[in-house]
Scaffold this active site. Structure first.
Site, mmCIF file in Angstrom:
data_model
loop_
_atom_site.group_PDB
_atom_site.id
_atom_site.type_symbol
_atom_site.label_atom_id
_atom_site.label_comp_id
_atom_site.label_asym_id
_atom_site.label_seq_id
_atom_site.Cartn_x
_atom_site.Cartn_y
_atom_site.Cartn_z
ATOM 1 N N ASP A 2 0.892 -1.458 0.054
ATOM 2 C CA ASP A 2 0.056 0.061 0.011
ATOM 3 C C ASP A 2 0.877 1.249 -0.011
ATOM 4 O OD1 ASP A 2 -2.059 1.574 -0.027
ATOM 5 O OD2 ASP A 2 -3.057 1.123 1.970
ATOM 6 N N GLY A 3 0.393 2.152 -0.573
ATOM 7 C CA GLY A 3 0.962 3.499 -0.533
ATOM 8 C C GLY A 3 1.703 4.152 -1.938
ATOM 9 N N ARG A 15 -0.570 8.656 -10.164
ATOM 10 C CA ARG A 15 -0.713 7.546 -9.204
ATOM 11 C C ARG A 15 0.229 6.367 -10.014
ATOM 12 N NH1 ARG A 15 -3.983 7.055 -5.292
ATOM 13 N NH2 ARG A 15 -4.262 4.921 -5.725
ATOM 14 N N ASN A 50 -10.448 -3.713 -6.234
ATOM 15 C CA ASN A 50 -9.853 -2.654 -6.933
ATOM 16 C C ASN A 50 -10.541 -2.269 -8.361
ATOM 17 O OD1 ASN A 50 -6.431 -3.727 -5.595
ATOM 18 N ND2 ASN A 50 -7.845 -2.252 -5.127
ATOM 19 N N ARG A 53 -11.517 1.386 -8.913
ATOM 20 C CA ARG A 53 -10.809 2.400 -9.087
ATOM 21 C C ARG A 53 -11.270 2.913 -10.639
ATOM 22 N NH1 ARG A 53 -5.396 1.910 -5.928
ATOM 23 N NH2 ARG A 53 -6.265 1.297 -4.077
ATOM 24 N N ARG A 166 1.793 -5.096 6.268
ATOM 25 C CA ARG A 166 1.092 -3.905 5.320
ATOM 26 C C ARG A 166 1.849 -2.542 5.579
ATOM 27 N NH1 ARG A 166 -5.298 -2.563 4.338
ATOM 28 N NH2 ARG A 166 -4.799 -0.719 2.909
ATOM 29 N N ARG A 172 -5.090 -2.163 8.504
ATOM 30 C CA ARG A 172 -6.407 -3.118 8.469
ATOM 31 C C ARG A 172 -5.944 -4.242 7.655
ATOM 32 N NH1 ARG A 172 -8.790 1.754 6.417
ATOM 33 N NH2 ARG A 172 -7.932 1.897 4.389
ATOM 34 N N GLU A 185 1.810 -13.240 12.722
ATOM 35 C CA GLU A 185 1.966 -11.860 13.194
ATOM 36 C C GLU A 185 1.777 -10.621 12.300
ATOM 37 O OE1 GLU A 185 2.471 -11.903 16.529
ATOM 38 O OE2 GLU A 185 2.284 -13.808 16.616
HETATM 39 C C1 FPP Z 1 -2.170 -0.036 -3.282
HETATM 40 O O1 FPP Z 1 -1.626 1.308 -3.221
HETATM 41 C C2 FPP Z 1 -1.424 -0.508 -4.319
HETATM 42 C C3 FPP Z 1 -2.098 -1.292 -5.292
HETATM 43 C C4 FPP Z 1 -3.555 -1.274 -5.443
HETATM 44 C C5 FPP Z 1 -1.359 -1.655 -6.269
HETATM 45 C C6 FPP Z 1 -0.269 -2.732 -5.896
HETATM 46 C C7 FPP Z 1 0.620 -3.103 -7.267
HETATM 47 C C8 FPP Z 1 1.757 -2.940 -7.553
HETATM 48 C C9 FPP Z 1 2.780 -2.569 -6.528
HETATM 49 C C10 FPP Z 1 2.370 -3.570 -8.826
HETATM 50 C C11 FPP Z 1 2.492 -4.798 -8.663
HETATM 51 C C12 FPP Z 1 2.158 -5.233 -10.132
HETATM 52 C C13 FPP Z 1 2.377 -6.340 -10.487
HETATM 53 C C14 FPP Z 1 2.282 -6.732 -11.975
HETATM 54 C C15 FPP Z 1 2.601 -7.861 -9.731
HETATM 55 P P1 FPP Z 1 -2.654 2.438 -3.432
HETATM 56 O O2 FPP Z 1 -2.738 2.846 -4.831
HETATM 57 O O3 FPP Z 1 -3.802 2.171 -2.798
HETATM 58 O O4 FPP Z 1 -1.903 3.587 -2.545
HETATM 59 P P2 FPP Z 1 -2.399 4.946 -1.712
HETATM 60 O O5 FPP Z 1 -3.034 3.967 -0.603
HETATM 61 O O6 FPP Z 1 -1.259 5.838 -1.626
HETATM 62 O O7 FPP Z 1 -3.426 5.496 -2.927
#
Ligand code: FPP
Length: 236
Positions: A2-3, A15, A50, A53, A166, A172, A185
């Site tokens: 996340d992030g 993003r 997702n 989005r 996380r 969460r 854990e």
């Molecule tokens: C959550 O961050 C991240 C995601 C929904 C996508 C995670 C995907 C990757 C790291 C790329 C991996 C891809 C492959 C092909 C394996 P967020 O977008 O919700 O971030 P935010 O909370 O800062 O908005």
């Protein structure tokens, strides 16, 4: 993981740029885990939710699968990484499905570390699909116990996770591996995923190592220090 979005927005970038950097962080983390002897790493790349989005972000993430596979597959394969995809493949495009199949087939013989990528995955989806499979296989209601259902879960090939990390500051689980994290854990890190590095991984492992894991049993004596009164009565 996340992030990514916040990481990019803080730099005035779209993003998607954060997701791209997120793939680089993922590859670094796979290598760091393999170097530390970790046998299974499971990452949440795209959740069942997702799809809500913006459509350009969803299509960007789908395209990123194709880019990531072509950019990193041979490197990961050469380093002994076995790739598995967990999730509902029905809703993704033929191209994405083919890329995942290719990544799995090209790494199927590897044994150093198993990287499971949860994609179009949800913990609730997994429990429901396991129940459906059990019913279709003719398991009688009275015969359905935890061990039997576990055989039908999407990650039946892997042990339950010991450590759940996380990033991104949210506290969460967000529908990740709900069945499997029963005794994991939990470690929550404020680091945004594209910045996650070896020091952050080691900090999470150190936090894990300090936990007293009881799996529903009793605390060990070492984890229950005597009260100050008892310690004083016992003397030095
Ligand atoms: C959550 O961050 C991240 C995601 C929904 C996508 C995670 C995907 C990757 C790291 C790329 C991996 C891809 C492959 C092909 C394996 P967020 O977008 O919700 O971030 P935010 O909370 O800062 O908005």
């Amino acid at each position: 993981m996340d992030g990514n979005g916040r990481w990019a927005r803080r730099r005035g970038m779209p993003r998607f740029f954060g997701h791209k950097r997120g793939v680089d962080a993922l590859v670094r983390t796979v290598q760091a885990c393999a170097d530390r002897g970790i046998k299974y790493l499971t990452v949440f790349a795209f959740s069942s939710e997702n799809w809500k989005r913006p459509s350009d972000e969803v299509s960007g993430l789908m395209g990123l699968v194709l880019v990531a596979v072509s950019k990193y597959l041979s490197k990961l394969a050469g380093e002994g990484v076995r790739i598995r995809i967990v999730g509902d493949r029905g809703a993704v495009s033929d191209k994405v499905r083919a890329a995942w199949q290719h990544a799995e087939a090209a790494t199927a013989h590897n044994t150093r570390i198993t990287l499971s990528v949860a994609f179009n995955y949800g913990g609730r989806w997994d429990i429901v699909q396991a129940c459906q499979q059990a019913i279709r296989s003719g398991v009688a209601a009275d015969a359905l116990d935890e061990a039997t259902l576990a055989r039908f879960m999407a990650m039946s090939y892997a042990p339950d996770p010991d450590l759940f990390i996380r990033t991104g500051g949210e506290v969460r689980i967000s529908n990740f591996l709900l069945w499997q994290v029963a005794y994991a854990e939990l470690v929550f890190s404020d680091v945004l995923w594209p910045d996650f590095g070896e020091a952050d991984l080691d900090a999470a492992i150190a936090a894990f190592s300090g936990r007293d894991r009881r799996f529903g049993g009793v605390k060990t004596d070492a984890a229950v220090p005597p009260s100050p009164e008892l310690a004083a009565a016992r003397g030095p």
